[in-house]
Design an enzyme around this catalytic site. Structure first.
Site, mmCIF file in Angstrom:
data_model
loop_
_atom_site.group_PDB
_atom_site.id
_atom_site.type_symbol
_atom_site.label_atom_id
_atom_site.label_comp_id
_atom_site.label_asym_id
_atom_site.label_seq_id
_atom_site.Cartn_x
_atom_site.Cartn_y
_atom_site.Cartn_z
ATOM 1 N N THR A 181 0.846 -1.178 0.000
ATOM 2 C CA THR A 181 0.000 0.000 0.000
ATOM 3 C C THR A 181 0.890 1.239 0.000
ATOM 4 O O THR A 181 1.872 1.255 0.743
ATOM 5 C CB THR A 181 -0.867 0.008 1.279
ATOM 6 O OG1 THR A 181 -1.554 -1.244 1.345
ATOM 7 C CG2 THR A 181 -1.838 1.172 1.287
ATOM 8 N N ASN A 191 -4.483 -8.506 3.353
ATOM 9 C CA ASN A 191 -4.554 -7.095 3.720
ATOM 10 C C ASN A 191 -4.394 -6.165 2.526
ATOM 11 O O ASN A 191 -5.016 -5.110 2.461
ATOM 12 C CB ASN A 191 -3.491 -6.775 4.771
ATOM 13 C CG ASN A 191 -3.757 -5.461 5.453
ATOM 14 O OD1 ASN A 191 -4.855 -5.207 5.913
ATOM 15 N ND2 ASN A 191 -2.750 -4.608 5.490
#
Lengths: 1205, 337
Positions: A51, A1027
């Site tokens: 991310t 995730n």
């Protein structure tokens, strides 16, 4: 030049492209804008998800899967590696092999690439990579944006190119790829994580012809010619002695010297092709500015907007936007900076503790000093430096103006911060919150949605519709909280006639939508409403009762700001159209009906076109239902007349209870209310140490239905509390007298199933504000009414009818004393009666990981040290504002820490070493003082303390207490008193997902297992990178679709357990708690008691598997029954008793593999897409299972020689 | 030699024995073996309206509802543009069978409401189905819907499927539970249906006495189920402009002969083929041919409808009065010989 002309010159930076080169306008975020360029200009893409850069790799993977060619007509090879270090190695190798290569990364990922970045630059290799700039983890992890990662790479020798908007990112990506080929200097192109990477804007796209024209074909061939080639062999990567190394390093200087000019030429070439002009340093502002800012990244857009506003007010201000940060072109910088500048503020989006200033400030200062030294400049202007925007902290025009104001001060602060209130070191500048710089004519809309209701997707569609249908510029930015169940999203949409440079959240919106009525009680959502705003509320309350039901604060704001209020029961409408809780199309239709950004008919036509384009691939029924919902929306919309006075008696409930601890009241409360930005520096622990046990103060009440207990049907099996992912349904035994004062809403029955607990009372209690309503407890409940089998001992019932009574009952439940742990049998049902020390986490509804952690805390929570790899478990386990790990009545509980993703095993081993060091010290001191202490006490403290025995642990603790009391009177006893806690055995657990254990952390894990040290490893195996959004890991099973395995994974899941067994000294277990709880319990207890390393691999159902997780227990039974998930325990201790160390716990294959596979979308997608391939993969899967089963059966039958043999 | 050729729904079949909707034709190899054994046509396994809708909604729910929900994950499975989903496997299976077989391939849908799912009828037609069988299987469970409402909706469904089917013939498979079967059949004909298949088997669920759940085991049919079909065939044959097919309870060639005599143009087989499909099919064909031959029928066509309501020697045997006669003829078991 007049101010007007200056402003128009600034605006003219983006001139229309030359005739014949019309660029298609597309509405995309920077990740997609950049990936589209990088993909087309590359032949190899080696990536690893992180991310906020993951979407770039995912786009590349999707395009490659669709066989989309690059500019040279070949389909780029996209390869996912085991870590960013691996990706960088692959990039380096592919470059040396002669390919055009790129990668995408951020933050820790970039740090892992650093060694190879030095190599690639040192070898003068043309390469352009793209970084969604993100914070580096320090006192805490942050997934959000700043420049600390790219600044850590500034010494590598890579050129650093900065973009501030999706358009710039698209353009500079192309310029970076072209320039690296022309210069042989590798380029790192970066843009701000989230703020730019995830911001949607309408941009002019670069077509293949433009890219082809931009890139020098000869330079491409030269790059290929430099490939390692046995036909023309050379040696690179030599090692050099003192006689050679330094000169070789300096030999690259000419390449760096000419690099800025080449970049400038490339930018000019780009402008000729597209009409969009960039310079190494772009100046905007007054031609004779006196005060100037120097910045790079998205903050420069906000500063640009501010400069425009200040110019209009007659101020002589300006801004230098840094495009090419490295090599820093001093001459170009001087050329960009007006000679009139008196004072200069350099704003850095990074922090270097202890430095004389942040990197950009130092570079600018050095450049100016150099100019004075060389005589280019007569004197230095006043130079000050500020930090802003760390971890995506907002930068607003008011803050930019504060920097300009500071430049005007007589004695400005030379080092300052923007955007926070620093009441500790006083560095922050005061900000005039009322100042705004947004140009007129911009429409602003803010939407509060739930993660699962489709609000963000709908708003993305809205932006694209408006972008396509009008000439307006548009911008979308989306803010998510860190909860996975019941998450809140806030969408910020702007539309306007001119380019939108407002790189900050909307403060006042003309349209404000509240997609879930619960938000009114939790946040001050109307704070963002401007005067006269239209407010749209989704509520199940009938229109005539809406006003009376609003909290007082909401009524006040509606009145004071003269708002129009519209309501719709979108839940009912969506449900009637068979869309469940997906209210997105209904609410989107209401937005278009109320906002008038487009004629309503046109908007609806385009919405329906978008629905068909987006969901047509799902089938016509989805399209039909959504289209019908759009048509029905307007009729269901009601305007609520706003009375003249506020008459509500109800006020917004406090975010935390009044009796919460001081820290929670002062700090946690503001974070929960969404006002964390208001907290001053002094509110924060300086070392990142936070209290645990705070999730209980975060009452979100997100369940629509609650499990309600029917005591008469309950068989006290405790399966409900055992399976609950959020510890929101509890079972407990207690002394009956303790319930004497119970409210009527609290119910209990005599414990009736466990002889050891005879005489106690038993209860099942839901925590009504913490339950997510996932239904797992009801699913596993075996208690049935024989006359009405649908009625079970637990039944989901509407939360609205039960919340109040269950709150009262749960409040009472919490204060009932626990019975002694030693009285509770460690059986399947007994274990659930132990107090859990992990509760109310933010994991997904139905999460399959969290029950393992809760069980672990029930077993050893009061002496548990957790090293947690980054991933889902570190987010639901340790993401502020609250912590789910909690303490028992004595204040003991798990101590938790997350180091990194890649190093968790090593970190956990370190925890063990540290704990052992303290224990050794305590034992040494005890030995030294033994003569002054009672012999029985010394014996007690030095004797064995079996870790599976709570009585022994209790006795050890009592002995420590006794010891402390005696030490007070012994000279030198205080040293032992301080470390006496270490005399109680500690249980060290290394927790993480399969991404950690199988991939990025495998090398470390392997080493730690080999070390023989007493650590326990719990792998929460979801078989995919959960995730970051479902990228394949080496735990992904054969045949499963995942990102980077979109046709179904071709290779088998890595047998991590077998690898660990091969050491012979490692305890290994494979477990599946939802279906085989007793085996899980045995395995965890064996692992904990094993004196060496233990590895427990836990099957963890996950939303990435693509099925309703309420069916997870049945599906897990299929996984085990089919052999897809083996159940076994390998205990080296068994060897000494003449047994095989391996026990296979699963039945022989009892379920056909396809019966397991067909239940999950990840497998079903392969079946639907390519049945023949599916059949082949099923066959291969059956074969792999049969082989493994045969191997395990044989291993389970072997008899190994004992030590004595 | 008896000629088994049959004209059904405008298709020329080499035999009236048709492999009914079932997993029997799941693979091309299985279908080829049945074709080699003499099947006149094959009907593919039914695709249910609920299956189509559930598949669409399931993907919508398990994939789309996890899109854009989280800062770190924009989704949790790959974009389904890359992995096309939908009716493709059904269409591909149909295409594969169509390519491999030289007998008609009939696709089967099972649905009861006009809706977006009927689009599959068009896709099946486009993919090469020679005809469509629409199964109107509906055990009513609510108090709200009257028989008339249910039938109207079913007729609308047939019309929607016929409209979607791009001109290929549609035959409708019914359950036995219609009070006014002949009139309903006439309405179906008016809605565009070309044939009727009588009757689908109502899979009566059992009760699991341990779990108190409904036991969904499938029990194969027996020849005892055939007479119900024979009655309906005999009553409808020649009265409605629909070609009739029999299904349910045909296990021997003699069963097939009875169905043909009562008016069935085709006879579908499933239960009879579940154990040893091609061999059983060959046996039934032998038995049918043998019976027709022994009874001097030159073709199955000649036998079709010979005992229907119009042709049978005693029509009251098919009518209400028959009931009274059967009751009169009943004797207690102990007196029977």
């Amino acid at each position: 030049m007049s101010i007007d002309t200056a402003a128009s010159a600034a605006a003219a930076q983006h001139r229309p492209p030359p005739a014949g080169h019309e660029m298609a306008l597309v509405t995309v975020d920077a990740n997609e804008a950049v990936a589209s360029v990088a993909y087309r200009l590359s032949e190899v893409v080696a990536i690893y998800p992180i991310t906020p850069a993951s979407p770039m790799g995912e786009h590349a993977d999707e395009w490659s899967a669709r066989q989309r060619p690059n500019l040279w007509g070949t389909v780029p090879q996209v390869v996912e590696m085991q870590s960013e270090a691996g990706a960088a190695g692959a990039v380096h190798g592919a470059l040396q092999g002669g390919a055009l290569v790129t990668t995408f990364t951020a933050s820790q990922g970039l740090l892992l690439m650093l060694p190879n970045l030095y190599k690639i630059a040192g070898e003068l290799t043309a390469c352009c990579i793209h970084v969604a700039a993100r914070s580096i983890a320090t006192h805490a992890l942050s997934i959000f944006g700043d420049h600390s990662d790219v600044m850590a790479a500034r010494a590598t020798g890579w050129a650093l190119l900065a973009s501030g908007s999706p358009q710039e990112a698209h353009d500079l990506a192309a310029i970076g790829h072209a320039a690296t080929l022309a210069t042989r200097i590798p380029f790192l192109h970066f843009f701000d994580g989230f703020r730019t990477s995830h911001e949607l804007q309408k941009i002019g796209s670069l077509d293949d012809n433009t890219l082809t024209a931009l890139v020098d074909a000869e330079a491409v061939e030269a790059h290929r010619t430099r490939a390692m080639n046995p036909e023309r062999p050379v040696a690179r990567g030599t090692s050099q002695n003192p006689d050679a190394f330094f000169q070789g390093r300096e030999a690259t200087n000419p390449f760096y010297d000419r690099c800025p000019d080449v970049v400038a030429d490339t930018m000019r070439h780009f402008a000729a092709l597209t009409g969009r002009r960039y310079q190494l340093f772009d100046y905007v502002g007054h031609p004779e500015a006196e005060r100037v800012l120097v910045m790079m990244g998205s903050g420069a857009e906000c500063a640009h907007e501010t400069v425009d506003a200040l110019l209009a007010r007659g101020e002589r201000v300006g801004l230098v936007k840094v495009r090419l940060y490295r090599p820093f072109a001093m001459g170009a910088f001087h050329a960009a900076l007006p000679a009139s500048v008196r004072s200069l503020a350099v704003l850095d989006r990074t922090k270097e503790p202890g430095a004389t200033g942040e990197p950009l400030l130092l570079d600018v200062t050095a450049a100016l000093a150099h100019a004075v030294t060389t005589g280019t400049r007569a004197a230095l202007p006043r130079i000050i430096g500020g930090r802003y925007g760390l971890g995506s902290k907002e930068l607003t025009p008011a803050m930019v103006k504060a920097a300009f104001d500071e430049l005007d001060a007589e004695r400005p602060r030379t080092r300052f911060t923007l955007g926070i209130n620093d009441d500790v070191t006083g560095l922050s500048l005061p900000v005039d919150e009322e100042f705004g710089a947004e140009p007129p004519g911009v429409s602003r809309a803010v939407f509060y949605g739930l993660g699962s209701d489709g609000t963000v997707s709908a708003n993305k569609a809205t932006i694209k519709i408006i972008g396509d249908a009008t000439a307006q510029a548009c911008q979308g930015y989306f803010v998510y909280d860190s909860k996975k169940a019941g998450s809140t999203t806030v969408s910020h949409l702007r539309f306007g006639p001119a380019p939108i440079r407002s790189t900050y959240q909307i403060r006042r919106a003309g349209f404000l939508a509240v997609h879930d009525p619960g938000f009114l009680d939790r946040f001050d959502v109307l704070d963002r409403a401007e005067q006269g705003a239209t407010v749209l509320l989704n509520t199940t309350v009938p229109p005539e009762q809406v006003w009376a039901g609003l909290p007082r604060e909401v009524q006040q704001t509606l009145l004071q700001r003269d708002c129009r209020l519209f309501v719709i029961d979108a839940y009912r409408l969506a449900d009637e159209h068979g869309l469940g809780r997906r209210i997105n199309t209904v609410m989107q239709a209401c937005f278009f009906a109320l906002s008038n950004v487009l004629p309503v008919d046109e908007a609806f036509t385009r919405m329906k076109q978008a629905v068909t384009a987006t969901w047509g691939r799902r089938g016509s029924e989805i399209v039909r239902r959504n289209t019908a919902a759009i048509d029905a929306a307007v009729a269901a919309l009601h305007q609520i007349p706003i009375p003249d006075t506020v008459d509500a008696t109800k006020t917004r409930p406090p975010a935390v209870p009044a009796d919460a601890p001081d820290f929670v009241q002062r700090v946690t409360r503001l974070l929960l209310e969404g006002h964390g930005d208001r907290l001053p520096v002094s509110a924060f622990p300086p070392d990142g140490t936070w209290p645990t046990g705070t999730s209980k103060f975060e009452k979100r009440a997100i369940a629509l239905d609650l499990p309600i207990w029917e005591p008469d049907l309950c068989v006290q099996c405790n399966r409900c509390s055992m399976i609950c992912p959020h510890t929101a349904i509890r079972t407990k035994v207690f002394q009956p007298d303790d319930a004497a004062a119970a409210p009527a809403t609290f119910r209990s029955v005599p414990e009736g199933f466990t002889p050891e607990l005879e005489g106690l009372a038993f209860t099942v209690q839901v925590a009504p504000d913490d339950c997510t309503g996932c239904g797992l407890c009801v699913e596993v409940c075996p208690g049935k009414d024989r006359t009405q089998p649908r009625r079970k001992a637990l039944n989901l019932q509407p939360a609205a009818e039960h919340r109040t009574s269950e709150r009262e009952a749960f409040d009472f439940y919490q204060q009932i004393p626990d019975v002694s742990r030693t009285r509770i049998p460690r059986t399947r049902s007994g274990i659930a009666l132990l107090e859990p020390l992990f509760e109310f986490c933010g994991a997904c509804a139905g999460c399959g990981e969290t029950p393992y952690l809760r069980l672990l805390t029930q077993l050893v929570g009061d002496r548990l040290l957790i090293a947690n790899a980054t991933g889902c478990s570190s987010i639901y386990g340790g993401n502020l504002p609250t912590s789910p790990y909690t303490t028992d009545a004595d204040g003991r509980g798990p101590a938790w820490n997350n180091s990194l993703f890649e190093d968790n095993a090593e970190f956990g081993l370190g925890l063990r070493l540290g704990a052992d060091t303290l224990a050794r010290r305590a034992h040494a001191l005890l030995e030294r003082l033994a003569g002054q202490l009672p012999a029985d006490l010394v014996r007690e403290l030095t004797g064995p303390c079996p870790t599976g025995d709570d009585a022994a642990i209790g006795a050890r603790r009592a002995a420590v207490t006794r010891l402390r009391a005696l030490l007070a009177d012994i000279d030198g006893g205080d040293r032992l008193a301080r470390c006496a806690d270490a005399l109680v055995p500690r249980s060290v657990w290394l927790v993480g997902g399969d991404g950690w254990a199988y991939d990025i952390g495998y090398g470390g894990l392997d080493h730690v297992l080999a070390s023989g040290r007493n650590v326990n490893v719990l792998v929460l195996d979801t078989e995919v990178y959960s995730n970051t959004g479902g990228q394949q890991s080496k735990a992904t099973p054969l045949g499963a679709v995942a990102k980077f395995a979109s046709a179904g994974k071709e290779t088998s899941k890595k047998d991590l357990g077998l690898l660990a067994m091969s050491y012979g000294h490692v305890y290994v277990a494979s477990i599946a708690m939802q279906s085989h709880t007793p085996q899980t319990l045995t395995a965890l207890q064996e692992a904990e008691s094993y004196p060496g390393p233990s590895l427990v691999i836990a099957h963890s159902p996950c939303i990435a598997h693509g099925y309703d997780l309420v069916n997870a227990p049945a599906q897990q039974r299929r996984a085990v029954g089919s052999g897809a998930w083996p159940l076994y325990r390998f205990d080296p201790r068994r060897i000494e008793t003449g047994q095989s160390p391996l026990v296979v716990d699963a039945d022989p294959v009892t379920v056909p593999l396809r019966d397991y596979l067909e239940q999950e979308a990840r497998f079903r997608m392969v079946e639907l897409a390519d049945p023949e391939r599916y059949e082949r993969l099923v066959g291969a899967g059956e074969n792999a299972i049969a082989r493994r089963h045969a191997l395990y059966q044989q291993l389970a039958a072997v008899h190994l020689p004992t030590q004595e043999d | 030699m008896v000629d088994l050729h049959t004209d059904w729904l405008g298709l020329r079949l080499r035999s009236p024995l048709v492999v009914g909707a079932s997993p029997l034709t799941r693979t091309v190899e299985d279908a080829l073996r049945l074709s080699d054994a003499g099947a006149g046509a094959v009907v593919l396994a039914s695709v249910f309206e609920e299956q189509i809708v559930a598949e669409q909604l399931g993907m919508h729910r398990f994939i789309d509802s996890h899109v854009d929900t989280d800062a770190e994950a924009r989704s949790f499975l790959p974009d389904t543009d890359v992995v096309p989903i939908g009716p493709a496997p059904t269409l591909r299976r149909l295409q594969a069978l169509r390519a491999a077989l030289d007998i008609p391939v009939v696709a089967s849908l099972n649905g009861i409401t006009p809706g977006g799912w009927t689009d599959l009828a068009r896709q099946l037609a486009d993919a090469g189905a020679d005809a469509l069988e629409l199964n109107l299987y509906e055990p009513p469970t609510t108090l709200q819907a009257t028989s008339a409402e249910i039938e109207t909706r079913q007729i609308d469904t047939v019309a929607a499927v016929v409209a979607a089917a791009s001109g290929i013939p549609v035959t409708v498979k019914l359950s036995p539970f219609y009070a006014g079967l002949p009139a309903f059949a006439a309405h179906l004909a008016a809605a565009g249906a070309a044939g009727l298949v009588l009757f689908n088997r109502f899979y009566q669920p059992d009760i699991d006495l341990d779990t108190l759940d409904v036991d969904r085991r499938l029990t194969p049919s027996t020849s005892a189920e055939l007479p119900l079909r024979l009655h309906a065939l005999a009553v409808l044959h020649g009265h409605v402009g629909l070609q009739l097919g029999a299904t349910g309870g045909v296990h021997t060639g003699l069963d097939a002969a009875k169905a043909i005599l009562c008016g069935a143009t085709t006879v579908q087989l499933v239960s009879a083929l579940l154990d040893d499909g091609p061999a059983a099919l060959a046996r039934i064909i032998r038995e049918l041919t043998g019976w027709l031959d022994a009874h001097h029928y030159r073709s199955s066509h000649d036998a079709c409808g010979a005992t229907d309501l119009s042709n049978v020697a005693d029509p009251t045997a098919w009518e209400r009065l028959n009931y009274a006669r059967i009751l009169e003829s009943w004797k207690p078991a102990r007196t029977r010989r």
